[in-house]
Write a protein that holds these residues in place. Structure first.
Motif, PDB file in Angstrom:
ATOM      1  N   SER A  71      51.586 -58.885  30.326  1.00 21.00           N
ATOM      2  CA  SER A  71      51.461 -57.581  30.949  1.00 21.00           C
ATOM      3  C   SER A  71      52.661 -56.723  30.562  1.00 21.00           C
ATOM      4  CB  SER A  71      51.402 -57.730  32.470  1.00 21.00           C
ATOM      5  OG  SER A  71      51.473 -56.472  33.092  1.00 21.00           O
ATOM      6  N   THR A  73      54.253 -52.868  31.212  1.00 27.43           N
ATOM      7  CA  THR A  73      54.169 -51.621  31.958  1.00 27.43           C
ATOM      8  C   THR A  73      55.426 -50.794  31.717  1.00 27.43           C
ATOM      9  OG1 THR A  73      55.134 -52.622  33.932  1.00 27.43           O
ATOM     10  CG2 THR A  73      52.735 -52.597  33.803  1.00 27.43           C
ATOM     11  N   VAL A  74      55.292 -49.495  31.869  1.00 26.58           N
ATOM     12  CA  VAL A  74      56.436 -48.592  31.784  1.00 26.58           C
ATOM     13  C   VAL A  74      56.425 -47.742  33.046  1.00 26.58           C
ATOM     14  CG1 VAL A  74      57.532 -46.739  30.493  1.00 26.58           C
ATOM     15  CG2 VAL A  74      56.333 -48.547  29.264  1.00 26.58           C
ATOM     16  N   ASP A  75      57.554 -47.729  33.738  1.00 19.68           N
ATOM     17  CA  ASP A  75      57.684 -46.945  34.959  1.00 19.68           C
ATOM     18  C   ASP A  75      59.032 -46.246  34.933  1.00 19.68           C
ATOM     19  OD1 ASP A  75      57.337 -45.891  37.508  1.00 19.68           O
ATOM     20  OD2 ASP A  75      58.032 -47.725  38.499  1.00 19.68           O
ATOM     21  N   LEU A  79      60.763 -50.371  30.716  1.00 18.79           N
ATOM     22  CA  LEU A  79      59.704 -51.210  30.183  1.00 18.79           C
ATOM     23  C   LEU A  79      59.769 -52.562  30.863  1.00 18.79           C
ATOM     24  CD1 LEU A  79      57.644 -51.581  27.636  1.00 18.79           C
ATOM     25  CD2 LEU A  79      59.534 -52.957  26.780  1.00 18.79           C
ATOM     26  N   SER A  80      58.646 -53.010  31.386  1.00 15.91           N
ATOM     27  CA  SER A  80      58.562 -54.343  31.981  1.00 15.91           C
ATOM     28  C   SER A  80      57.544 -55.150  31.205  1.00 15.91           C
ATOM     29  CB  SER A  80      58.121 -54.266  33.442  1.00 15.91           C
ATOM     30  OG  SER A  80      59.074 -53.586  34.206  1.00 15.91           O
ATOM     31  N   ALA A  92      56.493 -57.245  38.185  1.00 13.37           N
ATOM     32  CA  ALA A  92      57.555 -56.794  37.288  1.00 13.37           C
ATOM     33  C   ALA A  92      58.890 -56.845  38.007  1.00 13.37           C
ATOM     34  CB  ALA A  92      57.257 -55.380  36.806  1.00 13.37           C
TER      35      ALA A  92
END
Length: 120
Positions: A71, A73-75, A79-80, A92
């Protein structure tokens, strides 16, 4: 069945390496991915030749792990990347977080995480 002794040895070599190494990436590929299509193997070799370590590591992770165990993700610019069903359950920012200072470090971190997942 993957050989735990080989995976453990590869994980130690990844931890001790000063940076990405084509030969070590290839060894991890063959230890983790099992039988792959010639196209996938060729794409991996091209990425290694180009020193595209992160892309090569992501292809390795996608080829070696069942769906749903990777997985990204970017928040808010962070970046995770989470590898493994147990890590996905924690979410994350779990215990294995670390700062990446160079782009080739990300590829190396992914390689290490895939090996960790097989050793878990």
């Amino acid at each position: 069945m993957r050989d735990p002794a080989l995976l453990s040895s590869l994980r130690e070599r990844v931890a001790d390496a000063s940076g990405p190494d084509r030969a070590l990436f290839a060894e991890v590929w063959f230890a983790c991915t099992g039988k792959q299509s010639p196209d996938t193997k060729a794409r991996f070799a091209i990425l290694l030749d180009a020193k595209a370590w992160t892309d090569a590591a992501l292809l390795l992770a996608r080829s070696a792990l069942p769906e749903g165990r990777l997985s990204i993700t970017v928040d808010r610019g962070i970046l995770s990347l989470v590898i493994g069903a147990a890590n996905l359950a924690r979410g994350a920012g779990a215990d294995g977080s670390r700062a990446i200072h160079r782009t080739d470090d990300l590829g190396w971190a992914i390689l290490a995480a895939v090996l960790d997942e097989f050793l878990a």
